[in-house]
Design a protein around this motif. Structure first.
Motif, short mmCIF file in Angstrom:
data_model
loop_
_atom_site.label_atom_id
_atom_site.label_comp_id
_atom_site.label_asym_id
_atom_site.label_seq_id
_atom_site.Cartn_x
_atom_site.Cartn_y
_atom_site.Cartn_z
N GLU A 205 0.84 -1.21 0.00
CA GLU A 205 0.00 0.00 0.00
C GLU A 205 0.87 1.26 0.00
OE1 GLU A 205 -3.74 -2.05 2.43
OE2 GLU A 205 -2.34 -0.71 3.48
N ALA A 208 2.10 1.71 -3.47
CA ALA A 208 1.01 2.16 -4.35
C ALA A 208 0.74 3.65 -4.17
CB ALA A 208 -0.26 1.36 -4.05
N GLU A 209 0.83 4.14 -2.94
CA GLU A 209 0.63 5.57 -2.71
C GLU A 209 1.77 6.38 -3.32
OE1 GLU A 209 -1.06 9.19 -1.19
OE2 GLU A 209 -1.82 7.22 -1.79
N ALA A 211 3.45 5.52 -5.91
CA ALA A 211 3.19 5.50 -7.35
C ALA A 211 2.13 6.52 -7.73
CB ALA A 211 2.77 4.10 -7.77
N ARG A 212 1.09 6.61 -6.92
CA ARG A 212 0.02 7.59 -7.20
C ARG A 212 0.55 9.01 -7.14
NH1 ARG A 212 -3.46 10.98 -4.98
NH2 ARG A 212 -2.52 10.81 -2.89
N PRO A 217 5.09 3.86 -11.98
CA PRO A 217 4.77 2.53 -11.43
C PRO A 217 5.77 2.18 -10.33
CG PRO A 217 4.96 2.47 -13.83
CD PRO A 217 5.46 3.80 -13.40
N PRO A 219 5.78 -1.23 -8.07
CA PRO A 219 5.29 -2.45 -7.42
C PRO A 219 6.12 -2.77 -6.19
CG PRO A 219 6.58 -2.99 -9.35
CD PRO A 219 6.44 -1.49 -9.36
N TYR A 220 5.48 -3.42 -5.22
CA TYR A 220 6.21 -3.91 -4.05
C TYR A 220 6.61 -5.34 -4.31
CZ TYR A 220 7.17 -5.82 0.56
OH TYR A 220 7.77 -6.46 1.62
#
Length: 285
Positions: A205, A208-209, A211-212, A217, A219-220
């Motif tokens: 998460e 993802a934040e 990345a936003r 991009p 990915p973990y």
């Protein structure tokens, strides 16, 4: 008079900033290994005294007249227990009315190897007879935010925390908690307070934040402990820190960095800083 050890460190400086909002500068002592690094604090009127955890003689003079002491845990992993014991002994000799210690979340049962020295310090403090409050600090959000620029360069955020949830808060939040306990007229003597952020996240998460926020991009990628440790070594981290970071991630996977008590926000009288906000600030700065 309040003495803050490790006062030139990131947490110690923030605590002194908080204290200066409520107290005259001359009532605050910055106890530091290298006084020349505290010239800015001295310029504000704060007393600066040398205090080397490895030189007990300096601790007696540093704590002279101290009504309250904040023992900020040492950063020298593997040496911390005797260092902390030396400060506690000096506080005992000084007749200190309150010693506040920054420990680790759930130190008495933490799956993180980092918990061992903290738990040992807590036991020593309990036996010392010095009135105390233990602040069991969770992770700083900045710990993970600082690694995001490198992760973006690599194209992935690597770790070993699995689906473990992390209840981190900002350094400023933990500093506010320490200041609140030091300033209150009725500190919760003898308590061990578990401190974490109001909300939690997984590293997936968190990635993802990031990345936003960046539009890139990210990915973990979850790795076995040994592989993550090897990757950290390859990135240039000293062996002891690579081992501890990998161990800490595995501890997070086991719930070692999660707490939903919200004791931190109650103590500081406001919500903890959202982790998304700390991450955004790190990416902007």
């Amino acid at each position: 008079m309040i003495v803050v050890t490790g006062a030139t460190g990131q947490l110690g400086r923030l605590v002194i900033e908080q204290l200066l909002e409520k107290l005259p500068a001359q009532q605050i002592v910055a106890a530091v290994r290298s006084p020349d690094k505290a010239a800015d604090l001295k310029a504000l009127g704060v007393q600066v005294r040398q205090a080397d955890y490895n030189q007990p003689a300096t601790l007696d003079s540093a704590l002279q007249g101290a009504e309250k002491v904040l023992l900020v845990s040492s950063s020298e992993v593997g040496k911390r227990l005797p260092q902390h014991q030396a400060v506690i002994d000096a506080a005992q000799r000084a007749g200190t009315a309150l010693l506040v210690y920054t420990s680790l979340l759930h130190a008495d049962r933490s799956p993180l190897a980092l918990g061992e020295e903290h738990a040992g310090t807590e036991r020593y403090l309990q036996a010392s007879g010095v009135p105390f409050v233990v602040l069991r600090n969770g992770w700083y959000t900045e710990n993970y935010a600082a690694g995001i620029p490198t992760a973006l360069q690599l194209g992935s955020l690597y770790g070993a925390a699995g689906e473990g949830r992390i209840s981190s808060a900002s350094r400023a939040d933990y500093a506010a908690a320490a200041a609140a306990v030091l300033l209150t007229a009725q500190p919760p003597i003898g308590e061990h307070i578990e401190l974490g952020g109001d909300t939690s996240y997984t590293l997936a998460e968190f990635a993802a934040e990031a990345a936003r926020l960046t539009g890139q991009p990210l990915p973990y990628v979850d790795l076995p402990q040994a592989d993550y440790q090897a990757a950290l070594l390859k990135a240039g981290l000293p062996a002891i820190y690579a081992e501890l970071l990998a161990d800490s991630d595995v501890g997070a996977a086991q719930g070692g960095l999660f707490d939903d008590s919200r004791a931190l926000s109650r103590l500081i009288g406001r919500p903890t800083t959202p982790w998304q906000q700390t991450l955004a600030s790190a990416l902007q700065g």
